[in-house]
Design an enzyme around this catalytic site. Structure first.
Site, PDB file in Angstrom:
ATOM      1  N   HIS A 287      53.710 -82.953  28.105  1.00 17.70           N
ATOM      2  CA  HIS A 287      53.994 -82.503  26.738  1.00 17.70           C
ATOM      3  C   HIS A 287      52.696 -82.258  25.976  1.00 17.70           C
ATOM      4  O   HIS A 287      52.671 -81.448  25.043  1.00 17.70           O
ATOM      5  CB  HIS A 287      54.903 -83.480  25.997  1.00 17.70           C
ATOM      6  CG  HIS A 287      54.361 -84.849  25.789  1.00 17.70           C
ATOM      7  ND1 HIS A 287      54.547 -85.880  26.679  1.00 17.70           N
ATOM      8  CD2 HIS A 287      53.631 -85.372  24.773  1.00 17.70           C
ATOM      9  CE1 HIS A 287      53.962 -86.977  26.220  1.00 17.70           C
ATOM     10  NE2 HIS A 287      53.390 -86.693  25.063  1.00 17.70           N
ATOM     11  N   ASP A 317      56.690 -85.103  33.415  1.00 15.26           N
ATOM     12  CA  ASP A 317      55.769 -85.122  32.284  1.00 15.26           C
ATOM     13  C   ASP A 317      54.318 -85.290  32.742  1.00 15.26           C
ATOM     14  O   ASP A 317      53.722 -86.353  32.604  1.00 15.26           O
ATOM     15  CB  ASP A 317      56.147 -86.253  31.322  1.00 15.26           C
ATOM     16  CG  ASP A 317      55.498 -86.097  29.945  1.00 15.26           C
ATOM     17  OD1 ASP A 317      54.785 -85.092  29.735  1.00 15.26           O
ATOM     18  OD2 ASP A 317      55.705 -86.973  29.090  1.00 15.26           O
ATOM     19  N   GLY A 398      49.205 -90.555  20.085  1.00 14.53           N
ATOM     20  CA  GLY A 398      47.814 -90.329  20.452  1.00 14.53           C
ATOM     21  C   GLY A 398      47.482 -90.948  21.795  1.00 14.53           C
ATOM     22  O   GLY A 398      46.516 -90.561  22.450  1.00 14.53           O
ATOM     23  N   SER A 400      49.481 -90.690  24.369  1.00 14.77           N
ATOM     24  CA  SER A 400      50.112 -89.876  25.407  1.00 14.77           C
ATOM     25  C   SER A 400      49.099 -89.362  26.421  1.00 14.77           C
ATOM     26  O   SER A 400      48.008 -88.912  26.071  1.00 14.77           O
ATOM     27  CB  SER A 400      50.819 -88.667  24.788  1.00 14.77           C
ATOM     28  OG  SER A 400      52.144 -88.961  24.452  1.00 14.77           O
ATOM     29  N   SER A 415      53.870 -91.420  28.680  1.00 15.71           N
ATOM     30  CA  SER A 415      54.771 -90.369  28.215  1.00 15.71           C
ATOM     31  C   SER A 415      55.235 -90.653  26.792  1.00 15.71           C
ATOM     32  O   SER A 415      54.871 -89.963  25.858  1.00 15.71           O
ATOM     33  CB  SER A 415      55.977 -90.253  29.161  1.00 15.71           C
ATOM     34  OG  SER A 415      56.916 -89.303  28.679  1.00 15.71           O
TER      35      SER A 415
END
Length: 516
Positions: A287, A317, A398, A400, A415
């Protein structure tokens, strides 16, 4: 008075003493058999347990019903469906549990949930400790959505599924990078003694680096003595080496796992440096890859890193970003948030009960335990991701894409999840092994042994003057070795992203039930 017995088959009368001897002869074999006991359970490391469990799964076939690590004593626990299978497991030094639900049935149950309960704000995973599917519904699942979920789970039966509630809200953990308040890291949350560098970098021992020159972008001298623009001051005393090189446990000279990366208006975290057909690249969340086609080590884009080559989200992801500088040799390491790093040498499959750590650019390093596998999470708006690792490790926007690891093994990419690092929560991770298989990437990038120096974008200290001796000020921004003022200290981008008000915390981490 004597006692006699009549043999009903032969009609022969025998004395009591002879009858006793015959009875003992009949019982003796059974008595001998009862003394055979399985060997005592062995203690396993996570990697050794995974190897044995893989072999046992192959041997058991349909009798296998998943496994987990008992963290209290290091035992490998195999769920099986028959006594014969249990004996085979025990003979190998593992603990056997005869359970009701087969893996076939559990996987069929998750398929039913995907088809009948695709409700935003829900997640589920298989928990081998309870031999059930554990469903977690966040605070947005109310009214008709809860009714839909309840109908689906009731049809599966209480012996197959458990439903829990989370006080937080499931969301992806990418953060905005342009307009957020830097905020203050949670107390003790990043292990950095409170020091935070510009553009999301964090300085060891409270030192602050100018222009993003700490751990987020990697360039850091020991005890806060950084070179400007992410460069690394020479002559560190706590494990680092001049010229960007590093011994085990030293600081990194370029972006590594947990470093902040910026793309468009988004801020995420680097997962792991890798190579793709010999070229340097890094993994992050899919993402995040969808947020921007290019990524840099600073918010303003003056330190470009690379371009997205493949980004997969939803369903899975992960994204892979290739470095613009094809000669870059980024280290295969993760930022530990205290001026040191953890070298990463391989990838490993997750196991329920495995102890893990996570490094991210918002909250630093936190640890916890894997609680579920093959997890599905529904973030809403059609963003449904399958095959994730579920944990009780906290994270925030942040973080991720950041690294989840166990020792020197890469395990997952952050994720999303629920909660924050003040009250806790549950977090989901993309398995690294799946991302590597899909992209053809390999763990490590160029100078994975620390022999390399510059990160892509050329962020060695000003003038390239890595003088091996002492406290270079690198343009006058810092007096190495101390707590620098680093002009303009905390610029935007070191932000603590919104979302810290989600109180998921210690409440229901899926799969966290007690052992049966």
């Amino acid at each position: 008075m004597s006692h006699r017995h009549v043999n009903k088959r032969t009609g022969v009368v025998i004395g009591a003493a002879a009858a006793a001897v015959m009875g003992a002869a009949i019982l003796l074999p059974n008595a001998n058999a009862s003394t055979d006991r399985p060997p005592a359970p062995r203690t396993f490391s996570a990697s050794a347990a995974t190897q044995l469990a893989t072999a046992l799964k192959s041997d058991l076939g349909g009798d296998n019903a998943a496994w987990y690590l008992d963290g209290a004593n290091g035992h490998l626990v195999m769920n099986v469906l028959s006594k014969d299978a249990a004996e085979r497991v025990q003979a190998k030094g593992a603990v056997a549990r005869v359970v009701h639900n087969s893996m076939t049935a559990l996987k069929a149950g998750t398929k039913t949930l995907r088809e009948t309960a695709a409700v935003p704000g829900t997640a589920w995973s298989i928990d081998p400790r309870t031999n059930k599917i554990v469903v977690v519904a966040d605070k947005t699942v109310t009214g008709a959505k809860m009714a839909t979920l309840a109908k689906a789970t009731r049809g599966m039966g209480a012996g197959m599924v458990t439903v829990k509630r989370s006080q937080g809200e499931f969301r992806r953990f990418d953060g905005g990078g342009m307009s957020e308040d830097p905020g203050t890291p949670p107390a003790g949350g990043d292990g950095q003694n409170g020091g935070q560098g510009a553009n999301g970098g964090q300085g060891a021992n409270g030192g602050q680096g100018a222009n993003g020159g700490q751990g987020a972008n990697g360039g850091q001298g020991a005890n806060g003595g950084q070179g400007a623009n992410g460069g690394q001051g020479g002559g560190q005393g706590d494990g680092g080496q001049a010229n960007g090189g590093q011994g085990g446990g030293g600081s990194a000279a370029g972006p590594i796992g947990g470093s902040a990366i910026f793309g468009g208006n988004a801020r995420c975290s680097l997962g792991f440096n890798v190579t793709v057909k010999g070229a340097p690249a890094f993994l992050t969340a899919g993402h995040c890859g969808n947020d921007s086609p290019t990524w840099s080590a600073d918010q303003g884009g003056s330190q470009p890193l690379g371009s997205v080559q493949d980004s997969q989200f939803p369903k899975t992801d992960f994204a892979i970003v290739t470095y613009d500088d094809k000669s870059a040799q980024p280290q295969s390491a993760v930022d530990l948030g205290n001026g040191s790093t953890q070298q990463i040498t391989k990838a490993a499959e997750a196991a329920v009960g495995m102890k893990v750590q996570r490094s991210g650019s918002t909250t630093g390093v936190h640890d916890g335990t894997v609680t579920g596998l093959d997890a599905t999470v529904n973030y809403g708006n059609g963003d449904i991701v399958n095959g994730l690792i579920q944990t009780d490790v906290c994270a925030e926007p942040g973080d991720s894409g950041g690294s989840m690891f166990a020792g020197d093994s890469a395990v997952g990419l952050t994720s999303g999840g629920s909660g924050d690092c003040t009250q806790g929560g549950e977090t989901f991770f993309q398995p690294v092994t799946d991302a590597l298989k899909a992209t053809g990437a390999e763990i490590g990038a160029g100078g994975g042994d620390g022999s390399g120096g510059a990160a892509a974008g050329g962020d060695q200290s000003a003038g390239g003057d890595q003088s091996g001796g002492s406290d270079q000020s690198a343009g006058g921004d810092q007096s190495a070795g101390g707590d620098q003022s680093a002009s303009g200290d905390q610029s935007a981008g070191g932000d603590q992203s919104a979302g810290a008000d989600q109180g998921a915390g210690s409440d229901q981490s899926a799969g966290g039930d007690a052992l049966n």
